[in-house]
Design an enzyme around this catalytic site. Structure first.
Site, short mmCIF file in Angstrom:
data_model
loop_
_atom_site.label_atom_id
_atom_site.label_comp_id
_atom_site.label_asym_id
_atom_site.label_seq_id
_atom_site.Cartn_x
_atom_site.Cartn_y
_atom_site.Cartn_z
N THR A 90 0.80 -1.23 0.00
CA THR A 90 0.00 0.00 0.00
C THR A 90 0.83 1.28 0.00
O THR A 90 1.93 1.32 0.58
CB THR A 90 -0.91 0.01 1.25
OG1 THR A 90 -1.42 1.33 1.45
CG2 THR A 90 -0.18 -0.38 2.51
N GLU A 136 0.23 3.60 1.84
CA GLU A 136 0.37 4.02 3.25
C GLU A 136 1.79 3.79 3.75
O GLU A 136 2.22 4.39 4.73
CB GLU A 136 -0.59 3.23 4.14
CG GLU A 136 -1.96 3.85 4.32
CD GLU A 136 -1.95 5.12 5.16
OE1 GLU A 136 -1.44 5.09 6.30
OE2 GLU A 136 -2.45 6.15 4.67
P1 NAP Z 1 -11.34 -4.68 2.62
O1 NAP Z 1 -12.56 -4.39 1.80
O2 NAP Z 1 -11.25 -4.12 3.98
O3 NAP Z 1 -11.18 -6.27 2.69
C1 NAP Z 1 -10.26 -6.88 3.54
C2 NAP Z 1 -10.69 -8.31 3.79
O4 NAP Z 1 -9.75 -8.93 4.68
C3 NAP Z 1 -12.05 -8.47 4.41
O5 NAP Z 1 -12.82 -9.36 3.62
C4 NAP Z 1 -11.77 -9.08 5.78
O6 NAP Z 1 -12.72 -10.02 6.21
C5 NAP Z 1 -10.46 -9.80 5.53
N1 NAP Z 1 -9.73 -10.08 6.78
C6 NAP Z 1 -9.51 -9.24 7.82
N2 NAP Z 1 -8.84 -9.87 8.80
C7 NAP Z 1 -8.62 -11.14 8.38
C8 NAP Z 1 -7.99 -12.28 8.95
N3 NAP Z 1 -7.46 -12.25 10.17
N4 NAP Z 1 -7.96 -13.43 8.21
C9 NAP Z 1 -8.52 -13.50 7.00
N5 NAP Z 1 -9.17 -12.45 6.42
C10 NAP Z 1 -9.19 -11.28 7.09
O7 NAP Z 1 -10.03 -4.21 1.82
P2 NAP Z 1 -9.82 -3.87 0.28
O8 NAP Z 1 -10.06 -2.43 0.07
O9 NAP Z 1 -10.52 -4.88 -0.55
O10 NAP Z 1 -8.25 -4.05 0.17
C11 NAP Z 1 -7.68 -5.33 -0.13
C12 NAP Z 1 -6.24 -5.35 0.34
O11 NAP Z 1 -5.50 -4.31 -0.31
C13 NAP Z 1 -6.02 -5.11 1.83
O12 NAP Z 1 -4.93 -5.90 2.23
C14 NAP Z 1 -5.68 -3.64 1.93
O13 NAP Z 1 -4.90 -3.41 3.08
C15 NAP Z 1 -4.88 -3.46 0.65
N6 NAP Z 1 -4.93 -2.13 0.04
C16 NAP Z 1 -6.10 -1.54 -0.22
C17 NAP Z 1 -6.12 -0.31 -0.86
C18 NAP Z 1 -7.41 0.39 -1.19
O14 NAP Z 1 -7.37 1.59 -1.46
N7 NAP Z 1 -8.53 -0.30 -1.20
C19 NAP Z 1 -4.91 0.30 -1.24
C20 NAP Z 1 -3.72 -0.38 -0.97
C21 NAP Z 1 -3.73 -1.60 -0.35
P3 NAP Z 1 -14.22 -9.63 6.66
O15 NAP Z 1 -14.98 -9.50 5.37
O16 NAP Z 1 -14.63 -10.77 7.48
O17 NAP Z 1 -14.12 -8.33 7.41
N1 GDD Z 2 -12.20 7.15 7.02
C1 GDD Z 2 -12.31 8.47 7.16
N2 GDD Z 2 -13.43 8.98 7.74
N3 GDD Z 2 -11.31 9.24 6.72
C2 GDD Z 2 -11.46 10.58 6.84
C3 GDD Z 2 -12.58 11.17 7.41
C4 GDD Z 2 -13.62 10.33 7.89
O1 GDD Z 2 -14.64 10.77 8.41
N4 GDD Z 2 -12.43 12.51 7.36
C5 GDD Z 2 -11.25 12.75 6.79
N5 GDD Z 2 -10.64 11.59 6.48
C6 GDD Z 2 -9.31 11.46 5.87
C7 GDD Z 2 -8.35 10.55 6.62
O2 GDD Z 2 -7.79 11.23 7.75
C8 GDD Z 2 -7.33 10.24 5.51
O3 GDD Z 2 -6.41 11.29 5.42
C9 GDD Z 2 -8.20 10.25 4.24
O4 GDD Z 2 -9.45 10.86 4.60
C10 GDD Z 2 -8.47 8.88 3.64
O5 GDD Z 2 -8.95 8.02 4.65
P1 GDD Z 2 -9.56 6.58 4.31
O6 GDD Z 2 -10.60 6.69 3.27
O7 GDD Z 2 -9.90 5.93 5.60
O8 GDD Z 2 -8.34 5.84 3.58
P2 GDD Z 2 -6.77 5.77 3.93
O9 GDD Z 2 -6.08 6.60 2.88
O10 GDD Z 2 -6.50 6.06 5.34
O11 GDD Z 2 -6.47 4.23 3.69
C11 GDD Z 2 -6.98 3.56 2.53
O12 GDD Z 2 -6.02 3.64 1.49
C12 GDD Z 2 -4.77 2.98 1.76
C13 GDD Z 2 -3.87 3.21 0.53
O13 GDD Z 2 -3.24 4.44 0.63
C14 GDD Z 2 -7.26 2.11 2.93
O14 GDD Z 2 -7.90 1.46 1.86
C15 GDD Z 2 -5.98 1.35 3.22
O15 GDD Z 2 -6.28 -0.03 3.43
C16 GDD Z 2 -5.04 1.51 2.01
O16 GDD Z 2 -3.83 0.82 2.22
#
Ligand code: NAP
Ligand code: GDD
Length: 342
Positions: free
Chosen positions: A125, A127
């Site tokens: 990620t 992050e």
């Molecule tokens: P998500 O919707 O939060 O899905 C994560 C999944 O992981 C959920 O289905 C959750 O299960 C499962 N999980 C949590 N704890 C677990 C455990 N102990 N054992 C097995 N499964 C577990 O995340 P996503 O947005 O699809 O992201 C997929 C992956 O990409 C994650 O690893 C995330 O950190 C990474 N990522 C996401 C983004 C983004 O912007 N979306 C960007 C960079 C990286 P439940 O359904 O039971 O909760």
């Molecule tokens: N969730 C959330 N809720 N975020 C907020 C809010 C709120 O009410 N208000 C402001 N934010 C700001 C957070 O402080 C952060 O700076 C930004 O919105 C994005 O927050 P999220 O949507 O929670 O995503 P993230 O960037 O912290 O993390 C997501 O992206 C990562 C990749 O950069 C997640 O999907 C991570 O799993 C992923 O790795």
């Protein structure tokens, strides 16, 4: 028929990747940790719920992972499971590390012992860049994570590289910037905005309370990013790739754009946690801010450089920021309208 094992099958990316791989003719096995919510709403929305074999597998339990790998002998493993919500990682740092750091190691170790020729994708990620050391960020940018989630994912990234280099395994780390969609969880800011705005539009809610609106993110469309994951595993050499759009927008901009699609024109008043977003026509307060949603340490700006993925894999994003917001707003307006009919 190739067999793909997807962990995190019930998450946003798990659903889109499953659909993509099924269309490519894979047998898809989904690993589910059995959390109690068995609604499978994302797989249902994509119409693929019945086409996937679901097995119980929690990244916290090695024996469980071992038995699943032994049973299904996967050709490709996509490790998408994670405690993926950054805010929660400050409340549950140890659980987050168990899943997002050691969980990756458990899975890699099981593969090394049982199926070392399987191709492995790790969901890393942006992050990990945290307090960014260069703008934009690419595969060579040093990591400076700002949350227990980011720190854990740095371990996940390096242990993937280490298994590749130590045991010659085909292990890739995809460093994906934020990717969103109508299937995004409502706790993440984009979906929180679009879902709650749709509720406001239908009179079910007055306003949305958010945190830091100044943070900037590089937001792409999740559907396109899962294709990039697959492309990494089809290349002849395992490697690490950034997937990103190369554009960054503040949360404020996301709010403004989303509001414009439901017919509100936002005027901002105040600053930081006293900031308010008011609809110019009606004078109604639509957005308020609260310290409650601020994080102990913030990632202020992310903007990725995906030129390596474009050059080596031929991957590039297609959906603009504006279109992405529109897709999400439309989907939530439709959903809320349907909920009202029930
Ligand atoms: P998500 O919707 O939060 O899905 C994560 C999944 O992981 C959920 O289905 C959750 O299960 C499962 N999980 C949590 N704890 C677990 C455990 N102990 N054992 C097995 N499964 C577990 O995340 P996503 O947005 O699809 O992201 C997929 C992956 O990409 C994650 O690893 C995330 O950190 C990474 N990522 C996401 C983004 C983004 O912007 N979306 C960007 C960079 C990286 P439940 O359904 O039971 O909760
Ligand atoms: N969730 C959330 N809720 N975020 C907020 C809010 C709120 O009410 N208000 C402001 N934010 C700001 C957070 O402080 C952060 O700076 C930004 O919105 C994005 O927050 P999220 O949507 O929670 O995503 P993230 O960037 O912290 O993390 C997501 O992206 C990562 C990749 O950069 C997640 O999907 C991570 O799993 C992923 O790795």
């Amino acid at each position: 028929m190739k067999v793909a094992l997807i962990t995190g099958i019930r998450g946003q990316d798990g659903a889109y990747l499953s659909k993509f791989l099924l269309e490519k003719g894979y047998k898809v096995v989904g690993a589910d940790r059995r959390s109690g919510d068995s609604s499978n709403w994302r797989l249902k929305e994509l119409g693929i719920e019945k086409e996937i074999e679901i097995l119980y597998m929690d990244l916290l339990e090695f024996d469980n992972i071992f038995r699943v790998i032994q049973k299904i002998q996967p050709d490709e493993v996509y490790n998408l499971a994670a405690q993926s919500f950054v805010a929660t990682s400050f409340e549950q740092p140890i659980l987050t590390a168990e899943v997002d750091a050691l969980g990756v190691n458990r899975l890699l170790e099981a593969l090394r012992l049982l199926k070392p020729d399987a191709k492995f994708y790790q969901a890393s990620t942006s992050e990990m860049f945290g307090k960014v050391q260069t703008i934009p960020q690419n595969e060579k940018t040093p990591f400076y994570p700002r949350s227990p989630y980011g720190v854990s994912k740095v371990f996940g990234h390096w242990i993937t590289v280490n298994y590749r280099e130590s045991y010659n395994m085909f292990a890739c780390s995809g460093i994906l910037f934020n990717h969103e969609s109508p299937l995004r969880g409502v706790e993440f800011v984009t979906r929180k905005i679009t879902y709650n705005l749709a509720q406001i539009k239908y009179g079910l809610r007055d306003k949305i309370i958010l945190g830091n609106l100044e943070a900037k993110r590089d937001w792409g469309y999740a559907k396109e990013y899962v294709e990039g994951m697959w492309m990494m595993l089809q290349h002849n050499e395992p490697d690490d790739y950034v997937l990103a759009t190369g554009e960054t927008h503040s949360i404020k901009e996301f709010v403004e754009k989303a509001c414009s699609f439901v017919g509100y024109e936002i005027e901002w008043q105040g600053e930081k946690e006293h900031l308010k977003g008011i609809d110019r026509k009606s004078g109604k307060v639509i957005i308020e801010t609260s310290k409650e949603f601020y994080r102990p340490a913030e990632v202020d700006i992310l903007i990725g450089d995906a030129s390596k993925a474009k050059k080596v894999l031929g991957w590039e994003p297609k959906t603009s920021f504006e279109k992405l917001v529109e897709i999400m707003v439309d989907a939530d307006l439709r959903r809320v309208a349907q909920e009202l009919k029930k």
